[in-house]
Design a protein around this motif. Structure first.
Motif, PDB file in Angstrom:
ATOM      1  N   THR A 176      87.129  36.544  61.122  1.00  0.00           N
ATOM      2  CA  THR A 176      87.781  36.264  62.395  1.00  0.00           C
ATOM      3  C   THR A 176      89.147  36.956  62.456  1.00  0.00           C
ATOM      4  O   THR A 176      89.892  36.968  61.475  1.00  0.00           O
ATOM      5  CB  THR A 176      87.988  34.742  62.551  1.00  0.00           C
ATOM      6  OG1 THR A 176      86.712  34.107  62.508  1.00  0.00           O
ATOM      7  CG2 THR A 176      88.680  34.406  63.844  1.00  0.00           C
ATOM      8  N   VAL A 177      89.464  37.537  63.610  1.00  0.00           N
ATOM      9  CA  VAL A 177      90.791  38.099  63.860  1.00  0.00           C
ATOM     10  C   VAL A 177      91.358  37.360  65.064  1.00  0.00           C
ATOM     11  O   VAL A 177      90.843  37.485  66.177  1.00  0.00           O
ATOM     12  CB  VAL A 177      90.725  39.617  64.130  1.00  0.00           C
ATOM     13  CG1 VAL A 177      92.132  40.165  64.416  1.00  0.00           C
ATOM     14  CG2 VAL A 177      90.101  40.350  62.944  1.00  0.00           C
ATOM     15  N   GLU A 204      95.171  43.295  56.965  1.00  0.00           N
ATOM     16  CA  GLU A 204      95.801  43.699  58.225  1.00  0.00           C
ATOM     17  C   GLU A 204      95.296  45.030  58.762  1.00  0.00           C
ATOM     18  O   GLU A 204      95.252  45.236  59.988  1.00  0.00           O
ATOM     19  CB  GLU A 204      97.322  43.755  58.046  1.00  0.00           C
ATOM     20  CG  GLU A 204      97.780  44.732  56.965  1.00  0.00           C
ATOM     21  CD  GLU A 204      99.276  44.634  56.694  1.00  0.00           C
ATOM     22  OE1 GLU A 204     100.051  44.702  57.666  1.00  0.00           O
ATOM     23  OE2 GLU A 204      99.662  44.482  55.521  1.00  0.00           O
ATOM     24  N   HIS A 205      94.907  45.962  57.899  1.00  0.00           N
ATOM     25  CA  HIS A 205      94.458  47.277  58.354  1.00  0.00           C
ATOM     26  C   HIS A 205      92.940  47.381  58.483  1.00  0.00           C
ATOM     27  O   HIS A 205      92.432  48.464  58.794  1.00  0.00           O
ATOM     28  CB  HIS A 205      94.986  48.365  57.412  1.00  0.00           C
ATOM     29  CG  HIS A 205      96.460  48.588  57.535  1.00  0.00           C
ATOM     30  ND1 HIS A 205      97.045  49.141  58.651  1.00  0.00           N
ATOM     31  CD2 HIS A 205      97.478  48.288  56.682  1.00  0.00           C
ATOM     32  CE1 HIS A 205      98.364  49.203  58.481  1.00  0.00           C
ATOM     33  NE2 HIS A 205      98.647  48.691  57.305  1.00  0.00           N
ATOM     34  N   LEU A 206      92.243  46.283  58.261  1.00  0.00           N
ATOM     35  CA  LEU A 206      90.783  46.301  58.334  1.00  0.00           C
ATOM     36  C   LEU A 206      90.326  45.460  59.520  1.00  0.00           C
ATOM     37  O   LEU A 206      89.784  44.363  59.371  1.00  0.00           O
ATOM     38  CB  LEU A 206      90.184  45.788  57.016  1.00  0.00           C
ATOM     39  CG  LEU A 206      90.640  46.552  55.761  1.00  0.00           C
ATOM     40  CD1 LEU A 206      89.952  46.000  54.532  1.00  0.00           C
ATOM     41  CD2 LEU A 206      90.370  48.042  55.903  1.00  0.00           C
ATOM     42  N   VAL A 207      90.554  45.977  60.721  1.00  0.00           N
ATOM     43  CA  VAL A 207      90.191  45.317  61.967  1.00  0.00           C
ATOM     44  C   VAL A 207      89.361  46.306  62.780  1.00  0.00           C
ATOM     45  O   VAL A 207      89.749  47.470  62.928  1.00  0.00           O
ATOM     46  CB  VAL A 207      91.445  44.878  62.754  1.00  0.00           C
ATOM     47  CG1 VAL A 207      91.060  44.243  64.072  1.00  0.00           C
ATOM     48  CG2 VAL A 207      92.265  43.902  61.917  1.00  0.00           C
ATOM     49  N   TYR A 208      88.234  45.835  63.319  1.00  0.00           N
ATOM     50  CA  TYR A 208      87.257  46.731  63.926  1.00  0.00           C
ATOM     51  C   TYR A 208      87.113  46.490  65.426  1.00  0.00           C
ATOM     52  O   TYR A 208      87.447  45.411  65.935  1.00  0.00           O
ATOM     53  CB  TYR A 208      85.897  46.545  63.238  1.00  0.00           C
ATOM     54  CG  TYR A 208      86.005  46.499  61.735  1.00  0.00           C
ATOM     55  CD1 TYR A 208      86.528  47.576  61.029  1.00  0.00           C
ATOM     56  CD2 TYR A 208      85.640  45.361  61.026  1.00  0.00           C
ATOM     57  CE1 TYR A 208      86.664  47.532  59.652  1.00  0.00           C
ATOM     58  CE2 TYR A 208      85.760  45.308  59.646  1.00  0.00           C
ATOM     59  CZ  TYR A 208      86.279  46.389  58.962  1.00  0.00           C
ATOM     60  OH  TYR A 208      86.412  46.336  57.601  1.00  0.00           O
ATOM     61  N   GLY A 209      86.589  47.510  66.120  1.00  0.00           N
ATOM     62  CA  GLY A 209      86.360  47.378  67.548  1.00  0.00           C
ATOM     63  C   GLY A 209      87.664  47.380  68.320  1.00  0.00           C
ATOM     64  O   GLY A 209      88.637  48.036  67.949  1.00  0.00           O
ATOM     65  N   ASN A 210      87.706  46.596  69.415  1.00  0.00           N
ATOM     66  CA  ASN A 210      88.894  46.602  70.264  1.00  0.00           C
ATOM     67  C   ASN A 210      89.897  45.506  69.922  1.00  0.00           C
ATOM     68  O   ASN A 210      90.907  45.350  70.590  1.00  0.00           O
ATOM     69  CB  ASN A 210      88.486  46.476  71.741  1.00  0.00           C
ATOM     70  CG  ASN A 210      87.664  45.223  72.007  1.00  0.00           C
ATOM     71  OD1 ASN A 210      87.526  44.368  71.138  1.00  0.00           O
ATOM     72  ND2 ASN A 210      87.105  45.131  73.207  1.00  0.00           N
ATOM     73  N   ARG A 211      89.609  44.716  68.884  1.00  0.00           N
ATOM     74  CA  ARG A 211      90.565  43.697  68.444  1.00  0.00           C
ATOM     75  C   ARG A 211      91.633  44.353  67.563  1.00  0.00           C
ATOM     76  O   ARG A 211      91.335  45.252  66.776  1.00  0.00           O
ATOM     77  CB  ARG A 211      89.823  42.597  67.674  1.00  0.00           C
ATOM     78  CG  ARG A 211      90.650  41.370  67.311  1.00  0.00           C
ATOM     79  CD  ARG A 211      91.193  40.622  68.497  1.00  0.00           C
ATOM     80  NE  ARG A 211      90.183  40.085  69.385  1.00  0.00           N
ATOM     81  CZ  ARG A 211      89.666  38.869  69.297  1.00  0.00           C
ATOM     82  NH1 ARG A 211      90.046  38.052  68.337  1.00  0.00           N
ATOM     83  NH2 ARG A 211      88.774  38.463  70.170  1.00  0.00           N
ATOM     84  N   LEU A 312      76.743  36.549  61.629  1.00  0.00           N
ATOM     85  CA  LEU A 312      77.938  36.303  62.438  1.00  0.00           C
ATOM     86  C   LEU A 312      78.868  37.493  62.234  1.00  0.00           C
ATOM     87  O   LEU A 312      79.582  37.560  61.224  1.00  0.00           O
ATOM     88  CB  LEU A 312      78.610  34.989  62.031  1.00  0.00           C
ATOM     89  CG  LEU A 312      77.767  33.745  62.328  1.00  0.00           C
ATOM     90  CD1 LEU A 312      76.877  33.383  61.140  1.00  0.00           C
ATOM     91  CD2 LEU A 312      78.640  32.561  62.695  1.00  0.00           C
ATOM     92  N   PRO A 313      78.828  38.468  63.136  1.00  0.00           N
ATOM     93  CA  PRO A 313      79.516  39.742  62.891  1.00  0.00           C
ATOM     94  C   PRO A 313      81.025  39.574  62.765  1.00  0.00           C
ATOM     95  O   PRO A 313      81.653  38.907  63.596  1.00  0.00           O
ATOM     96  CB  PRO A 313      79.153  40.585  64.119  1.00  0.00           C
ATOM     97  CG  PRO A 313      78.747  39.606  65.162  1.00  0.00           C
ATOM     98  CD  PRO A 313      78.159  38.435  64.440  1.00  0.00           C
ATOM     99  N   PRO A 314      81.625  40.173  61.738  1.00  0.00           N
ATOM    100  CA  PRO A 314      83.074  40.045  61.542  1.00  0.00           C
ATOM    101  C   PRO A 314      83.850  41.048  62.381  1.00  0.00           C
ATOM    102  O   PRO A 314      83.413  42.177  62.595  1.00  0.00           O
ATOM    103  CB  PRO A 314      83.235  40.348  60.050  1.00  0.00           C
ATOM    104  CG  PRO A 314      82.132  41.328  59.763  1.00  0.00           C
ATOM    105  CD  PRO A 314      80.975  40.914  60.647  1.00  0.00           C
ATOM    106  N   ARG A 315      85.019  40.643  62.836  1.00  0.00           N
ATOM    107  CA  ARG A 315      85.928  41.556  63.533  1.00  0.00           C
ATOM    108  C   ARG A 315      86.917  42.199  62.574  1.00  0.00           C
ATOM    109  O   ARG A 315      87.647  43.114  62.945  1.00  0.00           O
ATOM    110  CB  ARG A 315      86.680  40.801  64.623  1.00  0.00           C
ATOM    111  CG  ARG A 315      85.826  40.392  65.812  1.00  0.00           C
ATOM    112  CD  ARG A 315      86.706  39.910  66.963  1.00  0.00           C
ATOM    113  NE  ARG A 315      85.950  39.719  68.186  1.00  0.00           N
ATOM    114  CZ  ARG A 315      85.490  38.545  68.613  1.00  0.00           C
ATOM    115  NH1 ARG A 315      85.711  37.459  67.872  1.00  0.00           N
ATOM    116  NH2 ARG A 315      84.823  38.443  69.737  1.00  0.00           N
TER     117      ARG A 315
END
Length: 392
Positions: A176-177, A204-211, A312-315
């Motif tokens: 979750t982000v 902190e640097h491992l966030v995917y998509g538009n989040r 449950l796909p992670p962000r």
């Protein structure tokens, strides 16, 4: 002689147990969160150079070498616009784990309550117990799009004994982000009740998509009441170097330093010089690393779905949570709960995962298991191939 009763509930960690099981069965270890490749070669060479030149081979300064503290301050300003004095507001630690332990021991007294997002990283519970505090979990609830925080439940959990909110975003193990509106609500709660926030931001640097990752310290009223914790291990794939840090006000950082000096005093001397260089790598490094892991996440999510899991796909982070209940419904044996499933999985499929239930006080985590995707693509391909045979 009996051990400290505060730790009576904490035995061998699940990570040690499952990693030992992986070694005993020659299984692919997707349990413990460490990469199977090293980080940038120029950063590795920087550590070698420091050793050869005698930089850091003896005790480094207690707060950390000046070069690293300056790089940490530069990183926080460059990425988030947060300005910290490297002399008084930055502290280098033996990984984020020591930073968390020292922060909790410094800020929590017997009888204080600490709010944690459940499921929680296992060291949180142990460190709160060591400090004599009381852990108060607020559950992230599973849904079709991942896990979500119920802000009403968070507000209801605050009492007159609450001292600290222990925040983790990007969140391990759920991925979750937290979004800006969620963080703003947490910030308002902290300000209203005069609470301190310890924010674990190692992913902190491992966030995917538009989040996007947003440090809570950037929000109004939060810089003066927040200790932000991060580390180099996840961002640069050198988890064994154990170089972490804390940023915050001089008063809060001094409190953490007063504890840290009696834990490790100092650590990772030559590696501090290397991480000082790593934090100043061009932005393209961070983007390319994130994009590479996003591709591995997608590979793992697709493979787990094909194997029969609900995913449950992670962000963010490099973990993906899977629900084993569809496998149980399909008649796959030993799927009564996450621990039973994970203990049988290495023998059955040659893959190791972690049961999320060990990160919960409640029973909500019973059907969930966590897989790490911070491995070589070939390793992930083989793990997915093995998992597809589960129902056969």
């Amino acid at each position: 002689m009996s051990p400290n009763h505060r730790l009576s509930a904490f035995n061998t960690t699940i990570f040690a147990e499952m990693s030992a099981l992986a070694a005993a069965t020659d299984a692919i270890n997707l349990g413990q969160g460490f990469p199977d490749t090293d980080g940038p070669p120029e950063i590795r060479e920087a550590a070698v150079c420091a050793i050869r030149e005698g930089r850091g081979n003896q005790y480094p300064p207690g707060p950390g070498i000046p070069e690293l503290r300056q790089s940490i301050a530069h990183h926080q300003f460059h990425w988030y616009g947060l300005s910290y004095d490297p002399e008084a507001e930055v502290l280098v630690t033996a990984g984020a784990t020591e930073a968390l332990a020292a922060a909790l021991l410094a800020l929590v007294e017997p009888g204080d309550e600490v709010l944690v997002l459940e499921p929680y990283y296992d060291s949180y519970a142990a460190c709160i117990a060591l400090a004599g505090g009381t852990r108060v979990p607020v559950t992230l609830h599973a849904g079709a799009d991942g896990f979500t925080l119920d802000l009403d439940e968070l507000r209801a959990a605050v009492t007159r004994h609450t001292k600290v909110i222990l925040l983790n975003t990007p969140h391990n193990p759920t991925g979750t982000v937290l979004a800006r509106d969620e963080l703003s609500a947490i910030a308002e709660l902290a300000c209203e009740h005069d609470l301190l926030v310890i924010s674990d931001e190692v992913y902190e640097h491992l966030v995917y998509g538009n989040r996007q990752h947003l440090p809570i310290a950037t929000l109004p009223g939060m810089r003066e009441r927040t200790l932000t914790i991060s580390s180099s291990g996840k961002t640069f794939s050198f988890t064994g170097w154990k170089v972490g840090w804390v940023t915050g006000t001089p008063e809060l950082v001094a409190a953490v330093r007063s504890v840290k000096q009696f834990l490790t005093y100092v650590s990772s001397g030559p590696f501090q010089y290397a991480i000082a260089e790593a934090l100043r790598l061009p932005d393209t490094y961070f983007k390319e690393f994130r994009d590479e892991l996003a591709g591995k996440r997608d590979l793992m999510v697709t493979g787990l779905r094909e194997a029969g899991f609900t995913v449950l796909p992670p962000r963010g982070t490099y973990f993906v949570t899977a629900d084993i209940r569809p496998l149980a419904a399909a008649g796959v044996p030993q799927c009564e709960d996450g621990p039973a499933f994970c203990r049988s999985l290495p023998e059955r499929s040659g893959v190791v995962a972690i049961p999320n239930s060990v990160f919960y006080d409640s029973t909500e985590g019973a059907p969930f298991v966590r897989f790490a995707f911070c491995k070589r693509r070939g390793t992930l391909d083989e793990a997915v191939r093995r998992l597809r045979n589960l129902g056969r």
